[in-house]
Design a protein around this motif. Sequence first.
Motif, mmCIF file in Angstrom:
data_model
loop_
_atom_site.group_PDB
_atom_site.id
_atom_site.type_symbol
_atom_site.label_atom_id
_atom_site.label_comp_id
_atom_site.label_asym_id
_atom_site.label_seq_id
_atom_site.Cartn_x
_atom_site.Cartn_y
_atom_site.Cartn_z
ATOM 1 N N ALA A 120 40.855 44.843 45.664
ATOM 2 C CA ALA A 120 40.505 43.998 46.806
ATOM 3 C C ALA A 120 39.011 43.684 46.780
ATOM 4 O O ALA A 120 38.218 44.375 46.137
ATOM 5 C CB ALA A 120 40.861 44.705 48.106
ATOM 6 N N THR A 121 38.628 42.643 47.514
ATOM 7 C CA THR A 121 37.205 42.449 47.763
ATOM 8 C C THR A 121 36.756 43.303 48.942
ATOM 9 O O THR A 121 35.554 43.495 49.135
ATOM 10 C CB THR A 121 36.870 40.970 48.043
ATOM 11 N N SER A 122 37.705 43.829 49.722
ATOM 12 C CA SER A 122 37.395 44.702 50.855
ATOM 13 C C SER A 122 37.621 46.155 50.447
ATOM 14 O O SER A 122 37.153 46.588 49.403
ATOM 15 C CB SER A 122 38.252 44.307 52.064
ATOM 16 N N ASP A 123 38.341 46.949 51.246
ATOM 17 C CA ASP A 123 38.603 48.353 50.923
ATOM 18 C C ASP A 123 39.529 48.493 49.720
ATOM 19 O O ASP A 123 40.411 47.659 49.499
ATOM 20 C CB ASP A 123 39.278 49.050 52.115
ATOM 21 N N GLN A 124 39.366 49.608 48.992
ATOM 22 C CA GLN A 124 40.272 49.952 47.901
ATOM 23 C C GLN A 124 41.219 51.059 48.372
ATOM 24 O O GLN A 124 40.818 51.941 49.131
ATOM 25 C CB GLN A 124 39.492 50.436 46.677
ATOM 26 N N ASP B 86 40.326 54.672 48.923
ATOM 27 C CA ASP B 86 39.600 55.188 47.766
ATOM 28 C C ASP B 86 38.120 54.852 47.953
ATOM 29 O O ASP B 86 37.675 53.762 47.599
ATOM 30 C CB ASP B 86 40.152 54.577 46.484
ATOM 31 N N GLU B 87 37.366 55.805 48.497
ATOM 32 C CA GLU B 87 35.969 55.535 48.814
ATOM 33 C C GLU B 87 35.088 55.514 47.575
ATOM 34 O O GLU B 87 33.939 55.071 47.640
ATOM 35 C CB GLU B 87 35.463 56.566 49.820
ATOM 36 N N ALA B 88 35.605 55.992 46.441
ATOM 37 C CA ALA B 88 34.804 56.010 45.211
ATOM 38 C C ALA B 88 34.900 54.712 44.423
ATOM 39 O O ALA B 88 34.065 54.449 43.551
ATOM 40 C CB ALA B 88 35.237 57.180 44.325
ATOM 41 N N SER B 89 35.907 53.891 44.701
ATOM 42 C CA SER B 89 36.102 52.650 43.950
ATOM 43 C C SER B 89 35.333 51.498 44.580
ATOM 44 O O SER B 89 35.126 51.461 45.792
ATOM 45 C CB SER B 89 37.590 52.288 43.871
ATOM 46 N N ARG B 90 34.954 50.566 43.747
ATOM 47 C CA ARG B 90 34.214 49.399 44.207
ATOM 48 C C ARG B 90 35.127 48.178 44.277
ATOM 49 O O ARG B 90 36.177 48.143 43.627
ATOM 50 C CB ARG B 90 33.074 49.108 43.237
ATOM 51 N N PRO B 91 34.740 47.173 45.052
ATOM 52 C CA PRO B 91 35.491 45.911 45.036
ATOM 53 C C PRO B 91 35.522 45.317 43.633
ATOM 54 O O PRO B 91 34.699 45.671 42.774
ATOM 55 C CB PRO B 91 34.693 45.007 45.986
ATOM 56 N N GLY B 92 36.476 44.427 43.407
ATOM 57 C CA GLY B 92 36.569 43.831 42.085
ATOM 58 C C GLY B 92 37.455 42.612 42.059
ATOM 59 O O GLY B 92 37.857 42.084 43.109
ATOM 60 N N PHE B 93 37.799 42.181 40.850
ATOM 61 C CA PHE B 93 38.625 41.003 40.654
ATOM 62 C C PHE B 93 39.250 41.101 39.265
ATOM 63 O O PHE B 93 38.852 41.941 38.440
ATOM 64 C CB PHE B 93 37.806 39.713 40.805
ATOM 65 N N ARG B 94 40.226 40.264 39.005
ATOM 66 C CA ARG B 94 40.907 40.264 37.708
ATOM 67 C C ARG B 94 40.594 38.973 36.957
ATOM 68 O O ARG B 94 40.666 37.880 37.530
ATOM 69 C CB ARG B 94 42.423 40.411 37.877
ATOM 70 N N VAL B 95 40.268 39.118 35.685
ATOM 71 C CA VAL B 95 40.000 37.991 34.793
ATOM 72 C C VAL B 95 41.211 37.793 33.890
ATOM 73 O O VAL B 95 41.754 38.767 33.349
ATOM 74 C CB VAL B 95 38.746 38.247 33.934
#
Length: 241
Positions: free
Chosen positions: A200-204, A215-224
């Motif tokens: 997500a771009t928000s919470d994981q 998951d407080e250790a993960s960062r937002p992201g996206f798929r290529v």
Amino acid sequence: MRLIQVTDCHLHADPQAPCRTGIPHRQLERVVAAVARLRPDAVLVTGDVSEDRTAASYALAEQVLGRLDCPWFWLPGNHDDPGLMAECRPFQASLDLDGWRVLLLDTQVVGEEAGEVGEARLAALADRLAGGDRPTLLAMHHPPLAVGSAWLDELGLVDAAAFWDCLAGHDHVQAVLCGHIHQAFVGRGPDGVPVYGCPATSDQFLAGAETFTVDEASRPGFRVLDLHGGELATWVERVEL
């Protein structure tokens, strides 16, 4: 041809409103800036754009996504108001990407967190799949198979079996993209079709959790997704905040 998937923005009308681990609007801005640096040919947002179902939240999303130097498209998730989304930016049923097709499916069931394609949309999907043999991606909000988290698996696609029956025999379907699960994921359907989930771009959400867990250790992201001829290469990028 480069397609990038963004999902689960969960924006509020107030751009300063928080989620559990940050500020969704600020995180979307960071994600979009990172996406732009990879120079995509198109961007697809796979639902849950809004958290509060307000016109202002969709206007914020359009403002941020409008910074991209490429076309972008969206479909609704269980948190969205499709009417307000369409007023802000019309939906597309399919995308043509340099020899590839992307078919966008609406899996929202009003008032429910779980999703469903439904008989009418499955019939339409069958017609669309029969209409050509170009390499095809399907994009939807809800995952059409279990992801290994008990609480999320109760909120997936309730007619997943009928969905996979509809895809049977259509070997040109190369993959299914989904949102909703707030985590990177790779699985396979009954006929071996890959299913890709996206951060997500928000919470994981914590993978493999029995109950709702962030998951407080993960960062937002996206798929290529890079599409070359009939070949697909895909990976997940994370964004520093």
